[in-house]
Design a protein around this motif. Structure first.
Motif, mmCIF file in Angstrom:
data_model
loop_
_atom_site.group_PDB
_atom_site.id
_atom_site.type_symbol
_atom_site.label_atom_id
_atom_site.label_comp_id
_atom_site.label_asym_id
_atom_site.label_seq_id
_atom_site.Cartn_x
_atom_site.Cartn_y
_atom_site.Cartn_z
ATOM 1 N N THR A 1 0.830 -1.209 0.000
ATOM 2 C CA THR A 1 0.000 0.000 0.000
ATOM 3 C C THR A 1 0.858 1.249 0.000
ATOM 4 O OG1 THR A 1 -1.739 -1.174 1.196
ATOM 5 C CG2 THR A 1 -1.821 1.233 1.224
ATOM 6 N N LEU A 2 1.914 1.247 0.817
ATOM 7 C CA LEU A 2 2.811 2.401 0.854
ATOM 8 C C LEU A 2 3.535 2.588 -0.472
ATOM 9 C CD1 LEU A 2 4.453 2.287 4.409
ATOM 10 C CD2 LEU A 2 2.632 3.775 3.592
ATOM 11 N N LYS A 3 3.913 1.503 -1.102
ATOM 12 C CA LYS A 3 4.593 1.605 -2.401
ATOM 13 C C LYS A 3 3.717 2.326 -3.417
ATOM 14 C CE LYS A 3 7.514 -2.565 -2.187
ATOM 15 N NZ LYS A 3 7.756 -3.891 -2.820
ATOM 16 N N THR B 1 3.844 13.685 -2.011
ATOM 17 C CA THR B 1 3.233 14.970 -2.335
ATOM 18 C C THR B 1 2.310 15.486 -1.233
ATOM 19 O OG1 THR B 1 1.449 13.839 -3.521
ATOM 20 C CG2 THR B 1 3.361 14.544 -4.813
ATOM 21 N N ASP B 2 1.836 14.602 -0.371
ATOM 22 C CA ASP B 2 0.900 14.991 0.694
ATOM 23 C C ASP B 2 1.372 14.351 1.990
ATOM 24 O OD1 ASP B 2 -1.219 15.669 2.311
ATOM 25 O OD2 ASP B 2 -2.653 14.301 1.362
ATOM 26 N N GLN B 3 2.294 15.029 2.672
ATOM 27 C CA GLN B 3 2.902 14.441 3.867
ATOM 28 C C GLN B 3 1.868 14.165 4.954
ATOM 29 O OE1 GLN B 3 6.425 16.553 5.242
ATOM 30 N NE2 GLN B 3 6.950 17.162 3.164
ATOM 31 N N GLN B 4 1.057 15.171 5.266
ATOM 32 C CA GLN B 4 0.099 15.019 6.347
ATOM 33 C C GLN B 4 -0.928 13.937 6.030
ATOM 34 O OE1 GLN B 4 0.305 16.643 9.378
ATOM 35 N NE2 GLN B 4 -1.221 15.108 9.914
ATOM 36 N N GLY B 5 -1.454 13.955 4.818
ATOM 37 C CA GLY B 5 -2.437 12.953 4.432
ATOM 38 C C GLY B 5 -1.868 11.554 4.430
ATOM 39 N N LEU B 6 -0.628 11.418 3.993
ATOM 40 C CA LEU B 6 0.003 10.097 3.955
ATOM 41 C C LEU B 6 0.234 9.561 5.356
ATOM 42 C CD1 LEU B 6 1.095 7.805 2.336
ATOM 43 C CD2 LEU B 6 3.216 9.064 1.967
ATOM 44 N N ILE B 7 0.612 10.420 6.284
ATOM 45 C CA ILE B 7 0.768 9.986 7.673
ATOM 46 C C ILE B 7 -0.570 9.494 8.223
ATOM 47 C CG2 ILE B 7 1.143 10.835 10.023
ATOM 48 C CD1 ILE B 7 3.468 12.424 9.035
ATOM 49 N N GLU B 8 -1.620 10.248 7.957
ATOM 50 C CA GLU B 8 -2.956 9.853 8.434
ATOM 51 C C GLU B 8 -3.317 8.459 7.920
ATOM 52 O OE1 GLU B 8 -5.166 11.477 10.324
ATOM 53 O OE2 GLU B 8 -4.276 13.476 10.516
ATOM 54 N N ARG B 9 -3.110 8.230 6.637
ATOM 55 C CA ARG B 9 -3.459 6.929 6.046
ATOM 56 C C ARG B 9 -2.530 5.826 6.534
ATOM 57 N NH1 ARG B 9 -3.995 10.614 1.854
ATOM 58 N NH2 ARG B 9 -2.018 10.056 0.859
ATOM 59 N N SER B 10 -1.272 6.157 6.791
ATOM 60 C CA SER B 10 -0.302 5.146 7.236
ATOM 61 C C SER B 10 -0.623 4.631 8.631
ATOM 62 C CB SER B 10 1.114 5.726 7.212
ATOM 63 O OG SER B 10 1.492 6.113 5.916
ATOM 64 N N TRP C 1 6.392 9.138 10.094
ATOM 65 C CA TRP C 1 6.957 10.380 9.582
ATOM 66 C C TRP C 1 6.783 10.412 8.068
ATOM 67 C CZ3 TRP C 1 10.530 6.324 9.834
ATOM 68 C CH2 TRP C 1 11.288 6.114 8.683
ATOM 69 N N ALA C 2 6.846 11.589 7.512
ATOM 70 C CA ALA C 2 6.847 11.765 6.059
ATOM 71 C C ALA C 2 7.647 13.013 5.723
ATOM 72 C CB ALA C 2 5.423 11.886 5.520
ATOM 73 N N ASP C 3 8.444 12.931 4.667
ATOM 74 C CA ASP C 3 9.138 14.079 4.116
ATOM 75 C C ASP C 3 8.974 13.995 2.600
ATOM 76 O OD1 ASP C 3 11.361 12.505 2.941
ATOM 77 O OD2 ASP C 3 12.046 12.224 5.000
ATOM 78 N N PRO C 4 9.523 14.914 1.830
ATOM 79 C CA PRO C 4 9.272 14.873 0.387
ATOM 80 C C PRO C 4 9.713 13.586 -0.315
ATOM 81 C CG PRO C 4 10.073 17.035 1.003
ATOM 82 C CD PRO C 4 10.187 16.177 2.230
ATOM 83 N N GLN C 5 10.558 12.769 0.326
ATOM 84 C CA GLN C 5 11.075 11.581 -0.359
ATOM 85 C C GLN C 5 10.867 10.271 0.386
ATOM 86 O OE1 GLN C 5 15.149 12.704 -0.973
ATOM 87 N NE2 GLN C 5 14.667 14.136 -2.599
ATOM 88 N N THR C 6 10.459 10.296 1.646
ATOM 89 C CA THR C 6 10.293 9.044 2.394
ATOM 90 C C THR C 6 9.067 9.107 3.287
ATOM 91 O OG1 THR C 6 11.634 9.711 4.308
ATOM 92 C CG2 THR C 6 12.807 8.668 2.465
ATOM 93 N N VAL C 7 8.542 7.933 3.591
ATOM 94 C CA VAL C 7 7.495 7.795 4.597
ATOM 95 C C VAL C 7 7.792 6.510 5.357
ATOM 96 C CG1 VAL C 7 5.946 6.617 2.957
ATOM 97 C CG2 VAL C 7 5.014 7.634 5.028
ATOM 98 N N GLY C 8 7.593 6.551 6.659
ATOM 99 C CA GLY C 8 7.892 5.366 7.455
ATOM 100 C C GLY C 8 7.051 5.304 8.705
ATOM 101 N N ILE C 9 6.854 4.076 9.192
ATOM 102 C CA ILE C 9 6.126 3.835 10.435
ATOM 103 C C ILE C 9 7.021 3.029 11.358
ATOM 104 C CG2 ILE C 9 4.073 2.843 11.502
ATOM 105 C CD1 ILE C 9 4.001 3.299 7.803
ATOM 106 N N VAL C 10 7.092 3.443 12.599
ATOM 107 C CA VAL C 10 7.815 2.706 13.630
ATOM 108 C C VAL C 10 6.802 2.421 14.747
ATOM 109 C CG1 VAL C 10 9.783 2.664 15.208
ATOM 110 C CG2 VAL C 10 9.948 3.934 13.048
#
Length: 200
Positions: free
Chosen positions: A80-82, A116-125, A164-173
């Protein structure tokens, strides 16, 4: 002291005329204009630093856990993240910690690409994790946005899930423990730094 009389200005003017007459004239022009050097080309903007993610041998002092179920839990949402950052340039998912009733476990999942959407991607992650709400936390020196939330996993396990999310990575710990957990921002930043690979 006697004043030295200045030469008339017309003498300087005659010298300029004589000098101009001695120089060859450009064809089709009565006078030659001094050449203006071209303006220097604007410097190209520096290319962005491309970040990718890696899977460290140990994380927060914990070894890799080789249990298939634990690793599967960390990799469950990887596809899903990919799709969120397609095309993905790297992907990691693993579990760290020892087996045992009192052992802490840490699960990491992350991808790199274009976010492209850091906040939205964190919410979904964070949606798949059993936390009721999450709050902003310090994203650290790598920048971007980060959030953490507390929850329970079963009756005997306490969960803290951070993303976390930045312009090039997203990750969950995700931190799982048999004991109640406090703030895990420091551990999130340490894990993120260990997972992030910057070009040399």
């Amino acid at each position: 002291m006697t004043n030295i009389p200045r030469k008339p200005r017309r003498v300087a003017g005659i010298a300029v005329v004589v000098l101009a007459a001695a120089l060859p004239l450009t064809a089709g022009c009565g006078t030659s204009e001094p050449e203006v050097p071209p303006a220097p080309a604007a410097a190209a903007p520096p290319s962005p630093v491309l970040r990718t993610l890696q899977m460290p041998d140990t994380l927060l002092g914990l070894p890799r856990n080789m249990d298939r179920g634990a690793v599967g839990s960390a990799q469950r949402h990887l596809e899903t993240l990919k799709r969120e950052v397609a095309p993905a340039t790297s992907a990691v998912g693993w579990a760290y910690g020892n087996d045992g009733a009192d052992a802490d476990m840490v699960f990491i999942t992350g991808v790199s690409g274009t976010v492209t959407d850091q906040q939205g991607l964190i919410e979904r992650s964070l949606q798949p994790y059993r936390i009721k709400s999450h709050e902003p936390v310090d994203a650290g020196e790598l920048g971007g946005t980060a959030r953490c939330g507390h929850g329970r996993f079963g009756e005997e396990s306490y969960l803290v899930a951070c993303a976390w999310a930045d312009p090039q990575t997203v990750g969950i710990v995700a931190f799982l423990s048999s004991r109640p957990q406090g703030d895990r921002t420091t551990q999130l930043l340490e894990a993120r730094k260990a997972m992030t690979k910057l070009p040399s």
